[in-house]
Design a protein around this motif. Structure first.
Motif, mmCIF file in Angstrom:
data_model
loop_
_atom_site.group_PDB
_atom_site.id
_atom_site.type_symbol
_atom_site.label_atom_id
_atom_site.label_comp_id
_atom_site.label_asym_id
_atom_site.label_seq_id
_atom_site.Cartn_x
_atom_site.Cartn_y
_atom_site.Cartn_z
ATOM 1 N N UNK A 87 68.653 1.273 41.940
ATOM 2 C CA UNK A 87 68.482 -0.026 42.595
ATOM 3 C C UNK A 87 69.814 -0.534 43.154
ATOM 4 N N UNK A 88 70.881 -0.340 42.373
ATOM 5 C CA UNK A 88 72.205 -0.776 42.822
ATOM 6 C C UNK A 88 72.640 0.028 44.053
ATOM 7 N N UNK A 89 72.404 1.349 44.015
ATOM 8 C CA UNK A 89 72.780 2.195 45.152
ATOM 9 C C UNK A 89 71.993 1.776 46.402
ATOM 10 N N UNK A 90 70.720 1.442 46.232
ATOM 11 C CA UNK A 90 69.899 1.034 47.370
ATOM 12 C C UNK A 90 70.446 -0.248 48.006
ATOM 13 N N UNK A 91 71.000 -1.125 47.169
ATOM 14 C CA UNK A 91 71.537 -2.396 47.682
ATOM 15 C C UNK A 91 72.954 -2.263 48.242
ATOM 16 N N UNK A 135 73.356 1.732 50.953
ATOM 17 C CA UNK A 135 72.044 2.034 51.526
ATOM 18 C C UNK A 135 72.029 3.352 52.310
ATOM 19 N N UNK A 136 73.081 3.613 53.060
ATOM 20 C CA UNK A 136 73.128 4.844 53.855
ATOM 21 C C UNK A 136 73.083 6.078 52.946
ATOM 22 N N UNK A 137 73.897 6.049 51.892
ATOM 23 C CA UNK A 137 73.918 7.156 50.922
ATOM 24 C C UNK A 137 72.557 7.293 50.247
ATOM 25 N N UNK A 138 71.954 6.161 49.876
ATOM 26 C CA UNK A 138 70.634 6.155 49.236
ATOM 27 C C UNK A 138 69.602 6.799 50.165
ATOM 28 N N UNK A 139 69.607 6.383 51.446
ATOM 29 C CA UNK A 139 68.614 6.869 52.404
ATOM 30 C C UNK A 139 68.821 8.327 52.796
ATOM 31 N N UNK A 140 70.039 8.861 52.626
ATOM 32 C CA UNK A 140 70.319 10.256 52.970
ATOM 33 C C UNK A 140 69.531 11.236 52.107
ATOM 34 N N UNK A 141 69.144 10.792 50.914
ATOM 35 C CA UNK A 141 68.367 11.660 50.024
ATOM 36 C C UNK A 141 66.977 11.041 49.828
#
Length: 162
Positions: A50-54, A57-63
């Motif tokens: 959840x923290x990474x998504x906030x 976001x770019x790193x979260x969405x890459x995977x």
């Protein structure tokens, strides 16, 4: 009493069920789920995702697996919290995680399943008498081939007295 039989669910998994006539109740729905024994969800991993998504976001969405995993953990969290709430409701009416109380709940659900129809199968209300109060039960059933009724979900709420 009831007989215990093996039943293959649509996922292909075989589960132990209490059976009475054409009614099936998966034993783990009462022994594990209703008794608050669902495993704790991975809290730290949920927090990190959840923290990474906030914040990243770019790193979260890459995977794309991140979003799938986040959804899976949220489902596990929901199941854990509902399991804990059901145990609290059971204790509130004076019932406990004992063989006798588990069997009484299973027998109750088997008799409810006999009354359920295709039209009444969702959130079918019934009452279990506890030692201190009444336990309101909402059960949802799948009606399968040959009119076999399989317990899909249960929810318990204590009936609060006046």
């Amino acid at each position: 009493m009831f007989e215990v039989t093996q039943f293959q669910v649509k996922t292909g998994k075989t589960v132990a069920c209490a059976r009475k006539g054409k009614v099936l109740v998966a034993l783990t729905k009462v022994e594990i789920y209703a008794m608050g024994k669902v495993a704790m969800y991975p809290y730290e991993e949920l927090r990190e995702l959840q923290q990474m998504k906030q914040t990243a976001r770019k790193e979260f969405d890459n995977n794309p697996e991140n979003e799938e995993r986040l959804k899976k953990i949220k489902d596990l969290k929901h199941n854990y919290e509902r399991s804990q709430a059901m145990l609290k409701a059971i204790k509130c009416v004076g019932l406990a995680d004992t063989v006798d109380d588990i069997n009484m709940i299973i027998l109750h659900l088997l008799s409810v399943g006999e009354r359920v129809t295709v039209e009444t199968r969702v959130d079918y209300p019934s009452i279990i008498e506890g030692r201190n109060n009444q336990l309101k039960v909402y059960s949802t059933w799948a009606v399968l081939e040959d009119n076999i009724k399989y317990l899909s979900t249960i929810r318990f709420t204590p009936e609060l007295g006046e």
